[in-house]
Design a protein around this motif. Structure first.
Motif, PDB file in Angstrom:
ATOM      1  N   SER A 254       0.926  -1.026   0.026  1.00 49.83           N
ATOM      2  CA  SER A 254       0.284  -0.067   0.180  1.00 49.83           C
ATOM      3  C   SER A 254       0.757   0.839   0.147  1.00 49.83           C
ATOM      4  O   SER A 254       1.933   1.369   0.591  1.00 49.83           O
ATOM      5  N   ALA A 255       0.233   2.235  -0.426  1.00 48.62           N
ATOM      6  CA  ALA A 255       1.263   3.482  -0.523  1.00 48.62           C
ATOM      7  C   ALA A 255       0.062   4.660   0.050  1.00 48.62           C
ATOM      8  O   ALA A 255      -1.172   4.631  -0.994  1.00 48.62           O
ATOM      9  N   THR A 256      -0.062   6.443   0.535  1.00 49.67           N
ATOM     10  CA  THR A 256      -0.611   7.057   0.367  1.00 49.67           C
ATOM     11  C   THR A 256       0.204   8.207   0.652  1.00 49.67           C
ATOM     12  O   THR A 256       1.683   8.468   1.756  1.00 49.67           O
ATOM     13  N   SER A 257      -0.113   9.333   0.396  1.00 46.10           N
ATOM     14  CA  SER A 257       0.573  10.427   0.043  1.00 46.10           C
ATOM     15  C   SER A 257      -0.208  11.519   0.115  1.00 46.10           C
ATOM     16  O   SER A 257      -1.775  11.499   0.324  1.00 46.10           O
ATOM     17  N   THR A 258       0.229  12.855   1.123  1.00 48.47           N
ATOM     18  CA  THR A 258      -0.578  13.731   1.694  1.00 48.47           C
ATOM     19  C   THR A 258       0.115  14.794   1.439  1.00 48.47           C
ATOM     20  O   THR A 258       0.878  14.815   0.978  1.00 48.47           O
ATOM     21  N   GLY A 259      -0.436  16.059   0.463  1.00 41.28           N
ATOM     22  CA  GLY A 259       0.164  17.014   0.307  1.00 41.28           C
ATOM     23  C   GLY A 259       0.312  18.014  -0.217  1.00 41.28           C
ATOM     24  O   GLY A 259      -1.932  18.392  -0.336  1.00 41.28           O
ATOM     25  N   GLY A 260       0.104  19.272  -0.016  1.00 38.00           N
ATOM     26  CA  GLY A 260      -0.695  20.808  -0.934  1.00 38.00           C
ATOM     27  C   GLY A 260      -0.629  21.675  -0.351  1.00 38.00           C
ATOM     28  O   GLY A 260       0.429  21.754   0.715  1.00 38.00           O
ATOM     29  N   LEU A 261      -1.115  23.011  -0.137  1.00 44.84           N
ATOM     30  CA  LEU A 261      -0.957  24.034   0.318  1.00 44.84           C
ATOM     31  C   LEU A 261      -1.177  23.490   1.798  1.00 44.84           C
ATOM     32  O   LEU A 261      -1.881  22.859   2.557  1.00 44.84           O
ATOM     33  N   LEU A 262      -0.481  24.258   3.275  1.00 43.24           N
ATOM     34  CA  LEU A 262      -0.342  23.633   4.350  1.00 43.24           C
ATOM     35  C   LEU A 262      -2.236  23.713   5.143  1.00 43.24           C
ATOM     36  O   LEU A 262      -2.641  23.243   5.701  1.00 43.24           O
ATOM     37  N   LEU A 263      -3.157  24.476   4.568  1.00 41.53           N
ATOM     38  CA  LEU A 263      -4.328  24.760   4.609  1.00 41.53           C
ATOM     39  C   LEU A 263      -4.920  23.617   4.756  1.00 41.53           C
ATOM     40  O   LEU A 263      -6.065  23.857   4.177  1.00 41.53           O
ATOM     41  N   SER A 264      -4.743  23.478   2.958  1.00 39.07           N
ATOM     42  CA  SER A 264      -5.324  22.357   2.291  1.00 39.07           C
ATOM     43  C   SER A 264      -5.251  21.377   1.865  1.00 39.07           C
ATOM     44  O   SER A 264      -4.938  21.197   0.064  1.00 39.07           O
ATOM     45  N   GLN A 265      -4.508  20.023   2.668  1.00 40.05           N
ATOM     46  CA  GLN A 265      -3.602  19.077   2.593  1.00 40.05           C
ATOM     47  C   GLN A 265      -4.546  18.290   1.636  1.00 40.05           C
ATOM     48  O   GLN A 265      -6.074  17.881   1.942  1.00 40.05           O
ATOM     49  N   VAL A 266      -4.469  17.397   0.564  1.00 35.84           N
ATOM     50  CA  VAL A 266      -4.644  16.107  -0.141  1.00 35.84           C
ATOM     51  C   VAL A 266      -4.043  14.948   0.312  1.00 35.84           C
ATOM     52  O   VAL A 266      -3.388  14.835   0.168  1.00 35.84           O
ATOM     53  N   THR A 267      -5.149  13.905   0.766  1.00 33.55           N
ATOM     54  CA  THR A 267      -4.925  12.375   0.468  1.00 33.55           C
ATOM     55  C   THR A 267      -5.244  11.707  -0.471  1.00 33.55           C
ATOM     56  O   THR A 267      -6.336  12.174  -1.312  1.00 33.55           O
ATOM     57  N   GLU A 268      -4.075  11.240  -1.144  1.00 34.39           N
ATOM     58  CA  GLU A 268      -4.273  10.510  -1.993  1.00 34.39           C
ATOM     59  C   GLU A 268      -4.182   8.617  -2.059  1.00 34.39           C
ATOM     60  O   GLU A 268      -2.770   8.332  -0.929  1.00 34.39           O
ATOM     61  N   ILE A 269      -4.486   7.931  -1.741  1.00 29.77           N
ATOM     62  CA  ILE A 269      -4.300   6.724  -1.717  1.00 29.77           C
ATOM     63  C   ILE A 269      -4.236   5.920  -3.515  1.00 29.77           C
ATOM     64  O   ILE A 269      -4.840   5.847  -4.285  1.00 29.77           O
ATOM     65  N   TYR A 270      -3.025   5.215  -2.971  1.00 29.71           N
ATOM     66  CA  TYR A 270      -2.525   4.123  -4.231  1.00 29.71           C
ATOM     67  C   TYR A 270      -2.547   3.238  -4.412  1.00 29.71           C
ATOM     68  O   TYR A 270      -2.481   2.414  -3.240  1.00 29.71           O
TER      69      TYR A 270
END
Length: 291
Positions: free
Chosen positions: A213-229
């Motif tokens: 499994s792999a997960t990323s979280t990122g973007g502006l500090l106030l609006s993070q987006v999480t993706e599960i791959y």
């Protein structure tokens, strides 16, 4: 941003482990755990190599009046018609989401000749005193009827009046790069940032890893987006690299606000391909600011 430009699109990568500097015996994959090196690569796609993820800042100049040579201009196709700062503008409004744009310099350098979507960035090199623009409709994927034609003065003078975020017909100027006395200066209104999430084995290791499994979280500090791959079907070996996905950001460096901080994390979970009882999990982070 000043100085000679490095090769374009040099990515900034999240830290990885130090390389192994001496030969080691081949490990037994049945008893040796795999070792993963997740990566977060950050690239600034515009700026001709002068902008990197460690160096995103507002432009030093918003108007090109120094008399220096222009080595690069970037426009965005926004749509529209004739404006007062054009030369010999003829035709109607070019408002389609997809058009064919042809751009040629006075010295007959072909700067652009392709289908262009609304909000695409046109990166133009080979600039001289003026350029001619022809915009056509797209018909069945090829150039169709002409919609609009005009000229733009492209020298760094008050008379030409090149100014960031100014409209030149259907175009918005978003970058000009000048060269004077061997010094190159990129003045960009936007930073086109691409983040790539990937994984490979740590350098100096060879035990194959099966990603679970792999997960990323990122973007502006106030609006993070999480993706599960979805994990790759094939194990990660010593010469393989798997890209999970990307995130793109078009950052306004003039009107977008100050101290825009971005943060990213990638978590990767896996097991040794030959022994699922030997896990190898790893996490990496990356941050940058645009201010």
């Amino acid at each position: 941003v000043t100085g000679l430009a490095p090769p374009p699109n040099i990515p900034t990568r999240s830290p990885t482990s130090a390389p192994t500097r001496s030969p080691a015996p081949t490990p037994d994959p049945e008893v040796t755990a795999c070792a993963l090196a997740p990566g977060i690569l950050c690239q600034v796609l515009n700026g001709g190599g002068l902008l990197t993820c460690d160096n995103i800042a507002p432009p030093l100049n918003q108007e090109c009046t120094s008399g220096a040579d222009i080595s690069e201009l970037d426009f965005v196709y926004r749509g529209g018609g004739c404006t007062d700062n054009l030369v010999d503008c003829v035709g109607g409004d070019a408002d389609a989401d997809e058009v064919w744009i042809t751009i040629e310099s006075t010295a007959q350098n072909l700067l652009w000749n392709q289908v262009t979507q609304r909000n695409d960035i046109l990166n133009l090199r080979g600039i001289d005193e003026q350029m001619s623009v022809i915009i056509n409709a797209v018909e069945n994927g090829v150039r169709g009827e002409e919609i609009l034609s005009y000229g733009i003065l492209t020298n760094c003078t008050t008379a030409a009046g090149l100014k960031l975020k100014e409209s030149y017909g259907p175009f918005e100027l978003v970058e000009f790069t000048t060269r004077e006395d061997g010094i190159v200066v990129a003045n960009a209104a936007l930073a086109d940032v691409l983040i790539t999430f990937d994984v490979e084995l740590q350098q100096g290791t060879s035990t194959k890893a099966q990603i679970t499994s792999a997960t990323s979280t990122g973007g502006l500090l106030l609006s993070q987006v999480t993706e599960i791959y979805t994990p790759p079907a094939q194990p990660i070996g010593g010469r393989s690299r798997h890209v999970f996905g990307t995130q793109s950001f078009l950052i306004d460096l003039i009107d977008g606000g100050n101290d825009l901080s971005y943060a990213f994390e990638l978590q990767v979970f896996g097991d040794s391909a030959s022994n699922a009882a030997l896990p190898c999990n790893a996490t990496t982070t990356f941050e940058f600011s645009a201010n």
